[in-house]
Each structure stands twice: as C-alpha cells, then as structure tokens.
Design an enzyme around this catalytic site. Structure first.
Site, PDB file in Angstrom:
ATOM      1  N   LYS A  18       0.849  -1.202   0.000  1.00  0.00           N
ATOM      2  CA  LYS A  18       0.000   0.000   0.000  1.00  0.00           C
ATOM      3  C   LYS A  18       0.880   1.247   0.000  1.00  0.00           C
ATOM      4  CE  LYS A  18      -3.724  -2.372   2.512  1.00  0.00           C
ATOM      5  NZ  LYS A  18      -4.274  -2.702   3.848  1.00  0.00           N
ATOM      6  N   GLN A  25      -4.141  -1.454  10.112  1.00  0.00           N
ATOM      7  CA  GLN A  25      -4.096  -2.798   9.510  1.00  0.00           C
ATOM      8  C   GLN A  25      -4.641  -3.837  10.483  1.00  0.00           C
ATOM      9  OE1 GLN A  25      -3.010  -3.495   6.272  1.00  0.00           O
ATOM     10  NE2 GLN A  25      -3.746  -5.570   6.669  1.00  0.00           N
ATOM     11  N   ASP A  60     -11.107   2.990   5.546  1.00  0.00           N
ATOM     12  CA  ASP A  60     -11.605   1.612   5.503  1.00  0.00           C
ATOM     13  C   ASP A  60     -13.125   1.539   5.684  1.00  0.00           C
ATOM     14  OD1 ASP A  60      -9.819  -0.330   4.805  1.00  0.00           O
ATOM     15  OD2 ASP A  60      -9.111  -0.752   6.834  1.00  0.00           O
TER      16      ASP A  60
END
Lengths: 285, 285
Positions: free
Chosen positions: B52, B96, B119
């Site tokens: 990422k 994460q 997210d």
C-alpha cells in the site's frame, strides 16, 4: 394448524415488566421521559402518536407530544430536536414518520442525539447494530419486538433461512442486522425482486413488511415456516389485514402472527421498554 | 467458457485516474496523504502495508507507515490515531487488521475520525451506507472495488439474486449494503448456514469471502452466474488460490475473477482512489 403468535399477550407481559422498572426508577428519583414530535395532521399518525402517549402515561413514563403544522420548516423542527436533546427530563425522542415533503428525514434522524434516539434511526446507532458492536444502543422498535416474539416462542435462528420482504429503514434493514447477528442466513428482497415466491418458499422464517394486502399466499410459504406479518392495511370495508393471507397460510405454517394483535402491540410495548432502557443507560451507564 | 474479470487491468485504469487526480490536486497545493498503522509483525500484514505504501508513493500520494511492536498498548494506538486525526496533512487513516489480542478493534475503528476513515469501518460511516444516505462518505475498499468491477463488466444488479458467502465487517457486511442499495436481492450466509449449496445455486451473482480454499465447486454455482472470489489462500506448495474452484467453475459461469489478479489489485486501487476522495471532500466539501 399454526400456532398463533399472540403479540397482544406478549406485549401485556412486556408492559408489566416496563411498569415495574419505571416504579423502581422513580424510587431513585428518575422518571423516564419520551417526547413524540408530530408534524402535520395525517390521521394514522395522529392515532399512533396518541396511542403511544396514552401508553406511556399508563406505564408511569413522562410523555410529551409536540405538534407542528404540516407547513413547519425544517429549521423549526431541528430547533425543537435541539431543545429536546438538551432537556434532561427527556430520555427518548421520536419523530413520527412520514414527514411533510419539505422536511428531509435524513437530516432529522441524524440530528437526534444517539443516546436519545429511541427509533434507532441515527446512522451511528444503525452502524453499531450492523457491526454487531457490544454495549448499549437503541434499535428500531418493530424489529426488536419481532426478535422478542421469536425468542419467546422458541424459534431457532442459527443457520436457518430467514427471508425479509421489504427493505425499509424502520423494519427490513435493522431486522436484517438483528437476524444476521443471531447467525441466521438472511435474504432481504424488495419490490424489484425477480421471482419472489422462489425466495419466500425457501424461508424457515418469513417476515413480510410491504404494505400490500395478502401479498403472500399459502403457496408462497414453505410448510412448517414461521411467518411474521408486519403489514397493517385497512380494506375498503374497514377491516384491518396484514400482508399475508392469514386464513390460508395458517393451515400449513408452524407459527404465524395475526393482524391485528401480532407485531403492532409489540412495537408499542418495545418503544416503552426502550424508553426505560435509554433512561437507565443515561443515568447508570 | 466464462469471461475472466481482469482485476489487474481495471486496477491499472483506476490507478491512472487516481494519479491524474493527484496531479491536479497538487496544482492546488493539496497533496493527499494516507497513514497506515501497523501493530505487530504478522508477515502477511507487513507485505500488505508495504504494498500500500509503495503504491501510494508511486501515485504521488503522501504516505506514512507507523509501526508499533506487537505488545503496543491500546492507549498508545489511540494516542497515535488522535495525532493523525489532528494532522492536517493526513486525509486517510488505515489501521491494519488483524490487531494484537490486547487491542479492541471496535474501540480503534470508532476512534478514527469518520472523515478520515478510509476503511469505512467507523460505525457512523457504516450506518450511513446501510441507510443509503446521500452525500460523501467512505466505504470499505474491497466491496467498493467489487462494485466497480461489476459496473465495468456491465453486470445487471436490479432485482437479481446476489449471494454473499462470508459475513465479515470488511467485506460481507458493507457489500450487502452496496448490493441492496443497487436494488439487488441479497442473501448473506455465514459458516453456520444450513445447506449452503441450495443458496449459492440460486445466485445470479455469487461473492465468496471465507478464506477456505476451493470451498465453492462447479456444482454449487448456477450456470451463467457471475462469480467474485475474494479469498486469497496460500497452499502448502506455495500456490495462491481463491475460495472458488476456478478451473472448473469457469467452464459454466458467465464471468469470474481469478486469484491472484482479480479482487486483490482492485482493493489497493480503491484504497488509493478513496484516499484522494477523502482529500477532495475534506478540502472542497
């Protein structure tokens, strides 16, 4: 012949529990309070709000009814919500839907303090429910009442196929989350569903909330299914009927809710119960 | 033989658009910024976060990677999130998953500012999605990427039966809302579903996100269905495979995503795209 799920009797039981809880809270100098906001003079809404008001008073809950004319501005409604958000005597705020066309329901529901959102429509509460978060938060009253009925009648949910017909924010969507959180396999179908009977025939638990009289026939229902009818439709002859052909479906279903006397009384009882929950959570965490 | 949905090619196209948008924003002195927070040293998470980070840099996005040891306390993580919430150079915050056992994911996701929640896991954003609210808010990247693939490949959704196998908060749940908002009839099934094949065989669009290699066989899929495979599983021989028996299912499906090269590249491309969205929404409303 199906078991008739007696929403009226269960509502009576829930109301008795609520009344007891209110009495206990009063001994701690806490009187749960609900404010119902009504805009316009829709006859059905007038009856609903009046019934809620009367039931609250009967159970010892402090209830205020704020009426606005049909041409009320959004600013006026938001100002009222703001006052109620800051009113320490009010634990629960309900804005009766449908709202007049000039009012945006999203803006209204987002303005209600999540801690006082007794209809569970604030997106924060909806998101918590959807994420299956721990902790206390309100949930829309009709779905919560339906879950209580399923529990009281010992309906097994885990791994079962639950099919919801109707996708409203007050019924279908929160019910989907509740059933999913209970580990059912959930299908939600709307008016655009292709071949609806093939879906409903696969349901172990079928919940119908469309507002279409007798949409669901006996052949649409799997024999042995549990059927929850959320619809309340008044026919031209004045008779109240649900969305399910009750007389025929009850011949082969395992259990079914009548209309009236099924989901309806449980919705009001749950509204009262959740008002007391909100008071308790706000005062005792 | 099925059309192979080329996630890699589509991701390339999305990335090119993102790169252009970043260049335009830079002319307005805005550089989109993403912060990835990693706790512990899970090897897969290390690879994901590094990928990422590299992709962001390549597209001109400002990227910072904040690493914490596996025994980081929740307070330290929350303090970092608070710093990033208040850092004007950061538009997107990603923590994460999975997180070490001492960290509560609900507390973490609720702490991320909704406007920086790339997210889409903050309950407020999830609730808005679920209520199908208007306006701008982030949505989990894998589901958003899947919707983009379906659109690009001209898959009709309205009234169609979509079946999601897997109920995670990062994939299944937001995808359910997106498909429902697109007027599909959606079923979400988890590991406790009774007779899963009877559900998947009814799917016009089948999405599988379970992490079980080759869970879905050719006989589980309706001929002519569109199959989206979210699984990424590494076999003992080192080979990467999805949750669908690709070689056999592709014989009768209408379209199918490969693993690798399907959903995976689209997830990262969507993360980059949404980082730029968040920058734009924050600076231009």
């Amino acid at each position: 012949m199906a078991t008739i799920i007696d929403g009226k009797a269960l509502a009576k039981k829930v109301n008795a529990q609520t009344q007891e809880r209110v009495a206990k809270l009063k001994k701690q100098n806490i009187t749960p309070g609900i404010a119902v906001v009504l805009a316009g003079d829709d006859p059905a809404s007038l009856i609903y709000t009046r019934n809620k008001h009367k039931k609250a008073i009967k159970l010892g809950i402090n209830s205020i009814l704020k009426k606005f004319p049909a041409d009320v501005s959004q600013e006026e409604l938001l100002a009222e919500i703001d006052r109620l958000n800051n009113d320490d005597s009010i634990d629960a705020i309900l804005v009766q839907q449908p709202l007049p066309a000039q009012i945006d329901p999203e803006t209204i529901t987002s303005a209600i303090l999540p801690e006082k959102d007794v209809d569970g429509l604030n997106p924060l509460n909806l998101g918590k429910l959807y994420a299956n978060q721990r902790g206390n938060y309100p949930v829309a009253c009709t779905p919560r009442g339906i879950m209580r009925m399923l529990t009281e009648y010992g309906v097994d949910l885990e791994g079962q196929n639950a099919v919801i017909v109707g996708r409203s924010i007050l019924v279908g969507k929160p019910l989907l989350a509740l059933l999913n959180n209970a580990n059912a396999t959930v299908t939600m179908a709307g008016s655009k569903a292709v071949n609806l009977p093939s879906l409903t025939q696969n349901a172990d638990i079928l919940i119908v909330a469309t507002g279409t009289p007798s949409l669901i026939k006996q052949t649409d229902v799997k024999p042995g299914a549990v059927v929850i009818d959320v619809g309340i439709n008044r026919l031209s002859n004045g008779k109240l009927v649900g969305d399910v052909d009750f007389e025929n479906v009850k011949k082969s279903a395992k259990a079914i809710t009548p209309v009236p006397g099924g989901v309806g009384p449980m919705t009001i009882a749950t509204l009262m119960e959740q008002t007391v929950d909100l008071a308790q959570w706000r005062h005792h965490g």
